[in-house]
Design a protein around this motif. Structure first.
Motif, PDB file in Angstrom:
ATOM      1  N   ASP A  37      -7.066   1.313   1.578  1.00  0.00           N
ATOM      2  CA  ASP A  37      -6.034   0.938   0.615  1.00  0.00           C
ATOM      3  C   ASP A  37      -5.276  -0.309   1.063  1.00  0.00           C
ATOM      4  OD1 ASP A  37      -4.614   1.725  -1.874  1.00  0.00           O
ATOM      5  OD2 ASP A  37      -2.892   1.829  -0.524  1.00  0.00           O
ATOM      6  N   LEU A  38      -5.070  -0.470   2.378  1.00  0.00           N
ATOM      7  CA  LEU A  38      -4.408  -1.677   2.877  1.00  0.00           C
ATOM      8  C   LEU A  38      -5.226  -2.922   2.536  1.00  0.00           C
ATOM      9  CD1 LEU A  38      -3.134  -0.507   6.389  1.00  0.00           C
ATOM     10  CD2 LEU A  38      -1.713  -1.286   4.482  1.00  0.00           C
ATOM     11  N   VAL A  39      -6.543  -2.835   2.741  1.00  0.00           N
ATOM     12  CA  VAL A  39      -7.409  -3.981   2.436  1.00  0.00           C
ATOM     13  C   VAL A  39      -7.459  -4.216   0.934  1.00  0.00           C
ATOM     14  CG1 VAL A  39      -9.758  -4.874   2.596  1.00  0.00           C
ATOM     15  CG2 VAL A  39      -8.764  -3.634   4.532  1.00  0.00           C
ATOM     16  N   VAL A  48      -7.677  11.939  -6.578  1.00  0.00           N
ATOM     17  CA  VAL A  48      -8.756  12.934  -6.517  1.00  0.00           C
ATOM     18  C   VAL A  48      -9.223  13.139  -5.082  1.00  0.00           C
ATOM     19  CG1 VAL A  48     -11.148  13.388  -7.196  1.00  0.00           C
ATOM     20  CG2 VAL A  48      -9.515  12.531  -8.884  1.00  0.00           C
ATOM     21  N   PHE A  49      -9.345  12.029  -4.355  1.00  0.00           N
ATOM     22  CA  PHE A  49      -9.773  12.139  -2.954  1.00  0.00           C
ATOM     23  C   PHE A  49      -8.763  12.929  -2.133  1.00  0.00           C
ATOM     24  CE2 PHE A  49      -9.469  10.546   1.393  1.00  0.00           C
ATOM     25  CZ  PHE A  49     -10.761  10.775   1.849  1.00  0.00           C
ATOM     26  N   ILE A  58      -6.580   8.739   7.301  1.00  0.00           N
ATOM     27  CA  ILE A  58      -6.574   7.452   8.012  1.00  0.00           C
ATOM     28  C   ILE A  58      -7.528   6.470   7.346  1.00  0.00           C
ATOM     29  CG2 ILE A  58      -7.262   6.325  10.157  1.00  0.00           C
ATOM     30  CD1 ILE A  58      -6.054   8.631  11.682  1.00  0.00           C
ATOM     31  N   ALA A  59      -8.749   6.942   7.022  1.00  0.00           N
ATOM     32  CA  ALA A  59      -9.725   6.050   6.382  1.00  0.00           C
ATOM     33  C   ALA A  59      -9.214   5.564   5.034  1.00  0.00           C
ATOM     34  CB  ALA A  59     -11.062   6.772   6.219  1.00  0.00           C
ATOM     35  N   LEU A  60      -8.587   6.470   4.264  1.00  0.00           N
ATOM     36  CA  LEU A  60      -8.050   6.078   2.965  1.00  0.00           C
ATOM     37  C   LEU A  60      -6.958   5.032   3.112  1.00  0.00           C
ATOM     38  CD1 LEU A  60      -7.814   6.498  -0.099  1.00  0.00           C
ATOM     39  CD2 LEU A  60      -6.215   8.360   0.360  1.00  0.00           C
ATOM     40  N   SER A 119       0.846  -1.190   0.000  1.00  0.00           N
ATOM     41  CA  SER A 119       0.000   0.000   0.000  1.00  0.00           C
ATOM     42  C   SER A 119       0.885   1.244   0.000  1.00  0.00           C
ATOM     43  CB  SER A 119      -0.930   0.000   1.220  1.00  0.00           C
ATOM     44  OG  SER A 119      -1.589   1.246   1.341  1.00  0.00           O
ATOM     45  N   ARG A 120       0.815   2.031  -1.084  1.00  0.00           N
ATOM     46  CA  ARG A 120       1.567   3.281  -1.135  1.00  0.00           C
ATOM     47  C   ARG A 120       0.994   4.312  -0.166  1.00  0.00           C
ATOM     48  NH1 ARG A 120       1.268   1.596  -6.523  1.00  0.00           N
ATOM     49  NH2 ARG A 120       3.298   1.216  -7.505  1.00  0.00           N
ATOM     50  N   GLU A 121      -0.294   4.209   0.078  1.00  0.00           N
ATOM     51  CA  GLU A 121      -0.914   5.179   0.989  1.00  0.00           C
ATOM     52  C   GLU A 121      -0.395   4.995   2.416  1.00  0.00           C
ATOM     53  OE1 GLU A 121      -2.585   7.520  -0.351  1.00  0.00           O
ATOM     54  OE2 GLU A 121      -2.458   6.513  -2.292  1.00  0.00           O
ATOM     55  N   ALA A 122      -0.094   3.768   2.804  1.00  0.00           N
ATOM     56  CA  ALA A 122       0.448   3.546   4.147  1.00  0.00           C
ATOM     57  C   ALA A 122       1.818   4.198   4.287  1.00  0.00           C
ATOM     58  CB  ALA A 122       0.538   2.048   4.438  1.00  0.00           C
TER      59      ALA A 122
END
Length: 358
Positions: free
Chosen positions: A210-212, A152-153, A204-206, A31-34
């Motif tokens: 993204d992890l899941v 976008v988010f 945090i929600a994103l 996950s890049r978001e993590a």
């Protein structure tokens, strides 16, 4: 169209072998978001703990250059090098704690997602990484759409947070125009901390989603067709090492189950150390005795030891034990040819009591 059909045909979950092969090649869910979130947390920690004190040290160190630039000695190359190293040292002392925190945050985020492993496959040059067609596919494929949605988010969330933060701090920003210049850095630092904190909370929600999604997408990419499952099974069954391992495991399980059955035997016929056969006889139902276990040499000694430890009578009959070992199998009734000698032993046991086999 063929690609969609190929994906539709992958209806089977990935096997352990395919998952293991993917991990060995460096194909892991990530996950890049993590990692981005860890960097934001690192920035927040740096701003909260290090930015203020380090900025004061930096400004104090550079004050003599800023207050009296004409007094700086620059008469030779050595003077220029000394000035450079002084400025470099001050800047390094300012940036080093921040860089360490950011690096530690990214490293922790990566380690929490997957085990570290050295994979040469990931750094090997591949045409697909520079191919325009492959790049076009990545951009406009399913993953590209998901990445675009996340971007976008993030853009919308950060823009909204910046607008709300600036509106709430409007009075402070306007008041800073008429305040002392040395108060502006603390104001900017406070605004930066609030901004990064709000962005961390908003993402945090994103990050959780993204992890899941990264793991579900990874599993989906590894799914197999029914034909691939059959081919892998054939390869595994045809491998002599695998077959030998399977036979070894089967024998080990059978031996373990056989040893566990010895304590409920009615008697053990031994020879006296080379062979041992454990039999079970139901006096109520009658019929032929059932073979619970048999073994030679070390296994025979173990059967005898288990029987003696659980009070099972052990009868030593060399000829009978040797003959029965070659003629009987575990979990089967004894052949008719052994009815008479076994019946004599059972009669002897029941007539003499529990001490008959001792």
């Amino acid at each position: 169209m063929s690609e969609d059909n190929d994906k539709d045909s992958k209806t089977e979950e990935a096997s352990e072998k395919k998952i293991s092969d993917a991990l060995e090649k460096g194909n892991v869910p990530f996950s890049r978001e993590a990692t981005l979130f860890a960097s934001l947390v690192g920035i927040l920690v740096s701003l909260s703990l290090f930015a203020g004190p380090q900025a004061s040290l930096l400004s104090g160190g550079l004050s003599r250059f800023l207050d009296d630039p004409g007094g700086v000695r620059l008469f030779s190359g050595e003077d220029a090098v000394a000035l450079f190293w002084t400025a470099f040292t001050l800047a390094a002392r300012f940036l080093l704690p921040i860089v360490v925190v950011l690096a530690a945050g990214g490293l922790v985020a990566s380690l929490m997602q997957n085990q570290p492993r050295m994979v040469g496959e990931r750094i090997r040059p591949q045409w697909s990484r520079v191919s325009p067609a492959a790049g076009w596919k990545r951009i406009f494929g399913k993953r590209g759409h998901v990445e675009f949605g996340k971007s976008v988010f993030k853009f919308a969330a950060i823009s909204l947070i910046c607008v709300l933060l600036l509106m709430s701090a409007k009075d402070s920003i306007i008041g800073a125009m008429s305040s002392e210049p040395n108060q502006i850095p603390s104001l900017l630092l406070g605004l930066a901390v609030r901004l990064v904190s709000a962005i961390c909370v908003a993402t945090i929600a994103l990050v959780c989603i993204d992890l899941v999604w990264s793991r579900l997408s990874w599993r989906s990419e590894l799914r197999m067709t029914k034909q691939e499952v059959k081919e892998e099974f054939k390869q595994a069954e045809g491998d002599p090492i695998v077959k030998a391992r399977l036979r070894s495991l089967a024998k080990e399980r059978a031996r373990h189950r056989m040893m566990n059955a010895v304590p409920r035997a009615s008697l053990v016929i031994a020879n006296p150390t080379h062979y041992a056969i454990a039999l079970y006889y139901d006096r109520v139902k009658g019929g032929a005795p059932l073979v619970l276990a048999k073994g030679a040499d070390l296994i025979a000694l173990k059967i005898r030891a288990i029987a003696e430890s659980h009070g099972v009578p052990v009868i030593e009959d060399r000829a009978l034990a040797r003959a029965m070992y070659d003629a009987i199998e575990v979990d089967q009734w004894i052949p008719q040819g052994f009815y008479r000698p076994v019946a004599k032993i059972l009669y002897f046991l029941y007539a003499r009591g529990p001490d008959a086999g001792k």
